[in-house]
Motif scaffolding. Structure first.
Motif, PDB file in Angstrom:
ATOM      1  N   LYS A  76      35.439  -4.644  78.085  1.00 29.64           N
ATOM      2  CA  LYS A  76      34.777  -4.696  79.516  1.00 29.64           C
ATOM      3  C   LYS A  76      32.969  -3.813  78.556  1.00 29.64           C
ATOM      4  O   LYS A  76      32.174  -4.191  78.985  1.00 29.64           O
ATOM      5  N   ALA A  77      33.306  -2.569  78.058  1.00 31.14           N
ATOM      6  CA  ALA A  77      32.585  -1.801  78.609  1.00 31.14           C
ATOM      7  C   ALA A  77      32.033  -1.175  77.029  1.00 31.14           C
ATOM      8  O   ALA A  77      32.961  -0.500  76.339  1.00 31.14           O
ATOM      9  N   ASN A  78      31.475  -0.054  76.751  1.00 30.09           N
ATOM     10  CA  ASN A  78      31.453   0.671  75.554  1.00 30.09           C
ATOM     11  C   ASN A  78      30.617   1.568  76.129  1.00 30.09           C
ATOM     12  O   ASN A  78      28.926   2.301  74.483  1.00 30.09           O
ATOM     13  N   HIS A  79      29.824   2.080  76.744  1.00 27.74           N
ATOM     14  CA  HIS A  79      29.460   4.026  77.421  1.00 27.74           C
ATOM     15  C   HIS A  79      30.116   5.222  76.424  1.00 27.74           C
ATOM     16  O   HIS A  79      30.761   5.383  76.326  1.00 27.74           O
ATOM     17  N   SER A  80      29.119   5.285  75.363  1.00 25.50           N
ATOM     18  CA  SER A  80      29.444   6.630  74.679  1.00 25.50           C
ATOM     19  C   SER A  80      30.008   7.681  76.271  1.00 25.50           C
ATOM     20  O   SER A  80      30.738   8.492  75.198  1.00 25.50           O
ATOM     21  N   PHE A  81      29.496   8.390  76.499  1.00 21.20           N
ATOM     22  CA  PHE A  81      30.195   9.300  77.602  1.00 21.20           C
ATOM     23  C   PHE A  81      31.688   8.948  77.948  1.00 21.20           C
ATOM     24  O   PHE A  81      32.008   9.755  78.114  1.00 21.20           O
ATOM     25  N   VAL A  82      31.469   7.561  78.457  1.00 19.48           N
ATOM     26  CA  VAL A  82      33.092   7.483  78.305  1.00 19.48           C
ATOM     27  C   VAL A  82      33.838   7.537  77.434  1.00 19.48           C
ATOM     28  O   VAL A  82      34.486   8.093  77.357  1.00 19.48           O
ATOM     29  N   TYR A  83      33.972   7.404  76.196  1.00 21.06           N
ATOM     30  CA  TYR A  83      34.555   7.958  74.887  1.00 21.06           C
ATOM     31  C   TYR A  83      34.668   9.310  74.396  1.00 21.06           C
ATOM     32  O   TYR A  83      35.564   9.345  74.333  1.00 21.06           O
TER      33      TYR A  83
END
Length: 383
Positions: A76-83
């Protein structure tokens, strides 16, 4: 019970592999039986320590939830912080283990093989983020994570390569070839670890002479320890690779005649290859790509050197946060940057020409730099 450490382990291993070998020679692959063997050997290896077994179970639950949640999120998403948070959470148990000596506890959440399981988990998170893995079933992930021949000390496989091997059928002829390679590797393992390695340890490293700390004794220790380290670890790797072949999995090689390396870069393409390639792909290349993309540093060479120092200091800290390991990482980073500088300089000045004499000299010089690095690594100089 530590894998490949006793004849009892090998006896159990031979008995449990009989169905796989028989069916392999009949042209059938028992993939599910291999999964069953991983479960059995987990019980065997961790039966002597309930504490480590509980830590392993907790770790498996932790990384399973992590992979499942990040895989669902990445669709659904691709935020660097979550990664980066997920990468940090995947290595958090290992960080705690490495820092545990500061808290006077060497068993805090630790268990046999945690480092190599961490490498596998982090690798999967990175590949999910890159969309190299678009879909991953938990059963496939756990099968890869807990593959019994390599669970304690590698070699470190890649998920997609492993999965391809696991699902691939083998003909009778193909399995016969796998069987021959596997048995050969196991015999090499016995030669390296239990004959050559044992003799070096007993008749060199355990003698009073090497404890004198004279120049000659330190020199003798340096050569003996370097050879022992190779034969002991290469022997273990040969066992793991050989058993993998017997169950139809072509686990990657870990060593390729490292002591004939012609330079330090060549050495790291030959020594503990699965680990060095992992650090190259998931640490060095990521740092170089990030700094290049940000354009905060214009010099490609400077970016590369930052990558080398980050890579080898991290690799040293992975072995442990003791001074000898950190110095070893720093030493390797200096060697890599120095050789890279010399290589670029030599392209313009041609002071080191390529011929048979310089090739032999390169091997001899590199060998001694390697051995001195292992002397630092051993702690013999700082303890």
């Amino acid at each position: 019970m530590i894998p490949y450490s006793t004849f009892t382990f090998f006896g159990i291993l031979i008995i449990l592999l009989i169905p796989t070998v028989i069916m392999g020679f009949l042209g059938k692959k028992l993939a599910n039986y291999t999964t069953f063997l991983s479960f059995v050997f987990l019980l065997i290896v961790f039966s002597s320590s309930k504490q480590q077994a509980l830590y392993l179970v907790a770790y498996i639950l932790w990384v399973s939830i992590l992979i499942k949640c990040y895989s669902a999120y990445r669709k659904k998403a691709n935020h660097s912080f979550v990664y980066f948070l997920c990468v940090f959470l995947s290595i958090l148990p290992l960080i705690i283990v490495k820092l545990s000596p500061f808290f006077e506890s060497t068993t805090l959440v630790g268990f046999l093989g945690i480092s190599y399981l961490t490498f596998k988990t982090t690798q999967v998170i990175v590949e999910i983020r890159d969309k190299s893995l678009k879909e991953i079933r938990m059963i496939d992930f756990l099968r890869f994570l807990l593959f019994f021949p390599t669970i304690s000390s590698g070699p470190i496989d890649r998920f997609r390569r492993f999965q391809q091997d696991y699902t691939k059928g083998l003909t009778r002829t193909e399995y016969q070839e796998y069987f021959q390679i596997g048995v050969h590797k196991i015999f090499i393992g016995f030669l390296y670890k239990y004959i050559i390695g044992y003799l070096i340890n007993k008749y060199f490293l355990e003698t009073p002479f090497v404890l004198e700390h004279t120049f000659v004794s330190n020199l003798a220790y340096m050569y003996a320890y370097s050879l022992y380290l190779f034969f002991d670890f290469a022997g273990y790797s040969a066992f793991a690779i050989g058993v993998s072949y017997l169950v139809g999995i072509k686990t990657p090689e870990n060593f390729n005649m490292p002591f004939i390396s012609k330079n330090i870069k060549d050495f790291w393409n030959r020594w503990h290859m699965s680990l060095s390639f992992w650090f190259r792909d998931y640490v060095y290349m990521r740092i170089v790509f990030f700094l290049t993309k940000k354009k905060t540093i214009k010099s490609r060479r400077t970016i590369s050197y930052i990558g080398y120092f980050s890579l080898f200091l991290l690799m040293g800290a992975w072995h442990g946060i003791q001074l000898n390991y950190l110095l070893y990482g720093l030493y390797q980073a200096i060697l890599m940057c120095s050789f890279d500088w010399f290589e670029q300089y030599n392209k313009k000045r041609k002071i080191w020409k390529n011929n048979k004499l310089t090739h032999v000299l390169s091997i001899i010089i590199t060998f001694h730099f390697i051995c001195f690095g292992f002397l630092i690594f051993s702690g013999h100089l700082v303890n």
